[in-house]
Design a protein around this motif. Structure first.
Motif, PDB file in Angstrom:
ATOM      1  N   LEU A 109       0.575  -1.411  -0.456  1.00 38.11           N
ATOM      2  CA  LEU A 109       0.270  -0.141   0.138  1.00 38.11           C
ATOM      3  C   LEU A 109       0.094   1.739  -0.149  1.00 38.11           C
ATOM      4  CD1 LEU A 109      -2.895  -1.004   2.348  1.00 38.11           C
ATOM      5  CD2 LEU A 109      -2.996  -0.751   0.203  1.00 38.11           C
ATOM      6  N   ALA A 110       2.466   0.866  -0.271  1.00 38.63           N
ATOM      7  CA  ALA A 110       2.450   2.633   0.563  1.00 38.63           C
ATOM      8  C   ALA A 110       3.370   2.994  -0.944  1.00 38.63           C
ATOM      9  CB  ALA A 110       4.336   1.795   0.928  1.00 38.63           C
ATOM     10  N   GLY A 111       3.104   4.115  -1.458  1.00 39.17           N
ATOM     11  CA  GLY A 111       2.865   4.685  -2.262  1.00 39.17           C
ATOM     12  C   GLY A 111       1.846   4.972  -3.222  1.00 39.17           C
ATOM     13  N   ARG A 112       0.591   4.526  -2.323  1.00 40.70           N
ATOM     14  CA  ARG A 112      -0.066   4.103  -3.534  1.00 40.70           C
ATOM     15  C   ARG A 112      -1.368   4.609  -2.841  1.00 40.70           C
ATOM     16  NH1 ARG A 112      -1.150  -0.224  -6.603  1.00 40.70           N
ATOM     17  NH2 ARG A 112       0.566  -2.283  -6.274  1.00 40.70           N
ATOM     18  N   ASP A 113      -2.939   5.175  -3.602  1.00 36.27           N
ATOM     19  CA  ASP A 113      -3.630   6.216  -2.831  1.00 36.27           C
ATOM     20  C   ASP A 113      -4.700   4.976  -1.420  1.00 36.27           C
ATOM     21  OD1 ASP A 113      -3.044   8.200  -4.313  1.00 36.27           O
ATOM     22  OD2 ASP A 113      -4.609   8.180  -5.703  1.00 36.27           O
ATOM     23  N   ILE A 114      -4.917   5.146  -0.225  1.00 36.45           N
ATOM     24  CA  ILE A 114      -5.408   4.754   0.039  1.00 36.45           C
ATOM     25  C   ILE A 114      -6.288   5.475   1.412  1.00 36.45           C
ATOM     26  CG2 ILE A 114      -3.895   3.574   1.044  1.00 36.45           C
ATOM     27  CD1 ILE A 114      -3.364   4.956   3.749  1.00 36.45           C
ATOM     28  N   PHE A 115      -8.062   4.853   1.502  1.00 36.80           N
ATOM     29  CA  PHE A 115      -8.965   5.521   1.945  1.00 36.80           C
ATOM     30  C   PHE A 115      -9.182   4.749   3.493  1.00 36.80           C
ATOM     31  CE2 PHE A 115      -9.363   5.667  -2.339  1.00 36.80           C
ATOM     32  CZ  PHE A 115     -10.206   6.286  -3.643  1.00 36.80           C
ATOM     33  N   VAL A 116      -9.089   6.141   3.904  1.00 35.23           N
ATOM     34  CA  VAL A 116      -8.889   5.959   5.436  1.00 35.23           C
ATOM     35  C   VAL A 116     -10.242   6.407   6.118  1.00 35.23           C
ATOM     36  CG1 VAL A 116      -7.792   5.853   7.527  1.00 35.23           C
ATOM     37  CG2 VAL A 116      -6.400   6.201   5.484  1.00 35.23           C
ATOM     38  N   ARG A 117     -11.155   5.583   6.978  1.00 34.31           N
ATOM     39  CA  ARG A 117     -12.518   6.174   8.021  1.00 34.31           C
ATOM     40  C   ARG A 117     -12.560   5.518   9.344  1.00 34.31           C
ATOM     41  NH1 ARG A 117     -15.826   7.458   4.945  1.00 34.31           N
ATOM     42  NH2 ARG A 117     -17.280   8.198   5.681  1.00 34.31           N
ATOM     43  N   ASP A 118     -12.883   6.588   9.990  1.00 33.13           N
ATOM     44  CA  ASP A 118     -12.697   6.379  10.979  1.00 33.13           C
ATOM     45  C   ASP A 118     -13.997   5.767  11.803  1.00 33.13           C
ATOM     46  OD1 ASP A 118     -10.207   5.866  12.354  1.00 33.13           O
ATOM     47  OD2 ASP A 118     -10.693   8.250  12.807  1.00 33.13           O
ATOM     48  N   SER A 119     -14.715   4.580  12.436  1.00 33.66           N
ATOM     49  CA  SER A 119     -15.551   4.393  12.786  1.00 33.66           C
ATOM     50  C   SER A 119     -15.954   3.458  14.123  1.00 33.66           C
ATOM     51  CB  SER A 119     -16.793   4.036  11.401  1.00 33.66           C
ATOM     52  OG  SER A 119     -15.246   2.467  10.802  1.00 33.66           O
ATOM     53  N   SER A 120     -17.257   3.211  14.507  1.00 36.56           N
ATOM     54  CA  SER A 120     -17.746   2.818  15.104  1.00 36.56           C
ATOM     55  C   SER A 120     -18.451   0.823  15.028  1.00 36.56           C
ATOM     56  CB  SER A 120     -17.843   3.450  16.242  1.00 36.56           C
ATOM     57  OG  SER A 120     -19.336   3.826  16.407  1.00 36.56           O
ATOM     58  N   ALA A 121     -18.925   0.525  16.163  1.00 34.90           N
ATOM     59  CA  ALA A 121     -19.181  -0.901  16.408  1.00 34.90           C
ATOM     60  C   ALA A 121     -20.139  -0.344  17.740  1.00 34.90           C
ATOM     61  CB  ALA A 121     -19.119  -1.598  15.634  1.00 34.90           C
TER      62      ALA A 121
END
Length: 534
Positions: A101-113
């Motif tokens: 994943l280094a050097g790539r676009d990533i999508f990060v989401r903070d959520s919960s359960a």
């Protein structure tokens, strides 16, 4: 590393601080836009995003692992469901995935359960694709304000483009889903099927809540009436769980994953992940109307020459799905919490035509049938001849249970007794004979039976006992013909019914042999009667 919008979380603890661009906490519209720009999908005429998950259009249970360590070694029920994974192998695979994943676009989401704040867990999800992050936006609980500075309790990393080397990495094949309870990380690779994300955290909760909190985790739907009376519905695929819990006269708490604490039922999730096969506005209007802009359609097909979904087309898979937030359902309960249930329904589509359409269970019978998790599926042949097949899935969700199923059943039994809950077995399957001879129970009759149970109309009627399964069958039910209530009476050949009922009882007993050594006598004694010919 370049951030997109919003404050950026520190991802160095995941070794992802070298990602090219981090898209953090994008809203649904932004994620749809990103997915379209990246050619991950197209818009349907409803505005929903339609994507294909690639090679895998469903979960891969044989490729789901749990790291064996001090937390899990003596607690997890190891075997064909919970497969051991070496801790050192996990660490090495984690290094490979984060390097990928280094050097790539990533999508990060903070959520919960967990809608009940007492059992709430924070979750950070890192995905390689925008559509996976959209799925997380819908299915997990959405914080009003995300705290980028905090380190969440659990982290999920999903990299569908990374493929493992089984000989080196210790996986079965190139795809994998691995839960590490010590590091509190779920590592997913080689598959774009979003259900792996959802069921990964469900498996975590199925370990944490019963084992550490004495909260019963359940694979069920739940709704509540105008007087606040909660009902929960258990059932495997094809039994009618979603359809029957989606009652316009009652409010939906959730459609799939719940916890039962001392006095509340609470949804684990913030959305729904519904099957789309043969979906119509008439049959399931709530789901049909929830498919709008922002919703995520998976592996569907369009009517040729259009962007209109053909819900009957299963060329890609029978497991076509739609994900959407709970607020897309007009009568959803938000926050999704209800009181302890007054009624529990076990749904089975018995294609053998043996079980009564409605019957009342004792607490011990409820535990027995909960552990059994029975339904019967119909498998077609080339000649068009079909033969039902008995299917058992412990606690109606065996694939997601890290603990011995008996542990969940004992929690259930204790709560049934404490809260004096009425438990019903509902056969949504066949009457008058097995599939091919009998007929499927009419939905209007099943709805009438459930309504009668919910309204207390079955509390004061007389019952008769099923001679083999020992179930209490009402002799009358409003808006249901009396002759349907005893399945033996609906068969033209009563002796044939008795023989088939005995065979099904034998199947129950044989299946239960794997759990009997862990059960108390009163649960074992709730088994059906069976005569085994020598």
């Amino acid at each position: 590393m370049r951030k997109s919008t919003n404050n950026l979380p520190d991802l160095s603890y995941l070794q992802l601080d070298q990602a090219r661009t981090v898209f953090y906490q994008l809203n649904a519209a932004e994620l749809v836009e990103a997915a379209l720009k990246r050619n991950e999908g197209v818009l349907a005429d409803t505005g929903a995003l339609a994507i294909d998950t690639g090679e895998f259009t469903g979960r891969s249970p044989k490729d789901r692992f749990i790291v064996e360590d001090n937390i899990t070694r003596d607690s997890v029920w190891w075997g064909k469901i919970n497969i051991k994974f070496d801790a050192d192998k996990f660490d090495a695979l984690f290094e490979k995935v984060t390097a990928y994943l280094a050097g790539r676009d990533i999508f990060v989401r903070d959520s919960s359960a967990c809608a009940n704040e007492k059992y709430h867990i924070d979750i950070r999800v890192v995905t390689e694709t925008a559509y996976q992050n959209l799925f997380v936006h819908h299915l997990f609980l959405r914080p009003e304000v995300a705290d980028a500075a905090s380190v969440p309790e659990w982290t999920i990393i999903a990299a569908p483009g990374f493929k493992a080397d089984p000989e080196v990495d210790g996986t079965r094949q190139h795809n994998f889903s691995i839960i590490n309870f010590s590091k509190k990380i779920i590592l997913i690779g080689g598959t774009g099927y979003t259900g792996e994300i959802k069921k990964g955290i469900f498996s975590v909760l199925n370990f944490i809540l019963p084992h550490e909190k004495k909260v019963l985790s359940m694979h069920c739907s739940a709704n509540t009436g105008a007087k606040g009376d909660t009902a929960i519905f258990f059932g495997l695929s094809g039994t009618g769980k979603t359809t029957l819990s989606a009652d316009p006269e009652r409010n939906l708490i959730g459609d799939d994953e719940h916890g039962w604490s001392d006095y509340t039922i609470f949804n684990f999730e913030g959305g729904c992940y519904a099957k789309c096969i043969d979906l119509t506005a008439e049959k399931e209007p709530q789901i049909f109307n929830a498919i709008k802009f922002g919703s995520l359609l998976e592996n569907i097909n369009f009517i040729k020459g259009s962007r209109t979904v053909n819900f009957s087309n299963i060329d890609k898979t029978e497991n076509t799905r739609v994900a959407y937030p709970l607020y897309n359902i007009s009568n959803a309960v938000i926050p999704s919490i209800g009181d302890s249930p007054k009624n529990i329904f076990f749904l089975t589509a018995d294609a053998f035509g043996i079980l009564p359409p409605v019957s009342k269970l004792s607490a011990e019978q409820a535990m027995y049938h909960f552990i059994s998790g029975y339904t019967a599926k119909v498998a077609g042949t080339e000649a068009g001849i079909t033969e039902p097949k008995a299917t058992f899935s412990a606690c109606f969700g065996e694939a997601f249970l890290p603990l011995n199923p008996v542990a969940y059943a004992e929690l259930l039994g204790n709560k049934i007794k404490k809260h004096q809950v009425k438990v019903w077995l509902i056969n949504t399957g066949w009457t008058g004979g097995p599939y091919g001879t009998g007929k499927r129970m009419k939905l209007k009759y099943t709805r009438a039976m459930i309504s009668a149970a919910l309204n207390g109309e079955l509390d004061n009627v007389k019952y008769r006992e099923h001679p083999i399964f020992n179930l209490q069958m009402p002799i009358s039910c409003p808006n249901v013909p009396d002759n349907l209530l005893d399945p033996r009476n609906t068969w033209t050949n009563a002796d044939n019914y008795d023989e088939r009922a005995n065979n099904l009882a034998i199947a129950f007993i044989k299946n239960f042999e794997q759990y009997a050594p862990f059960c108390k006598a009163d649960i074992i004694n709730a088994a059906p009667n069976a005569t085994v010919s020598v």
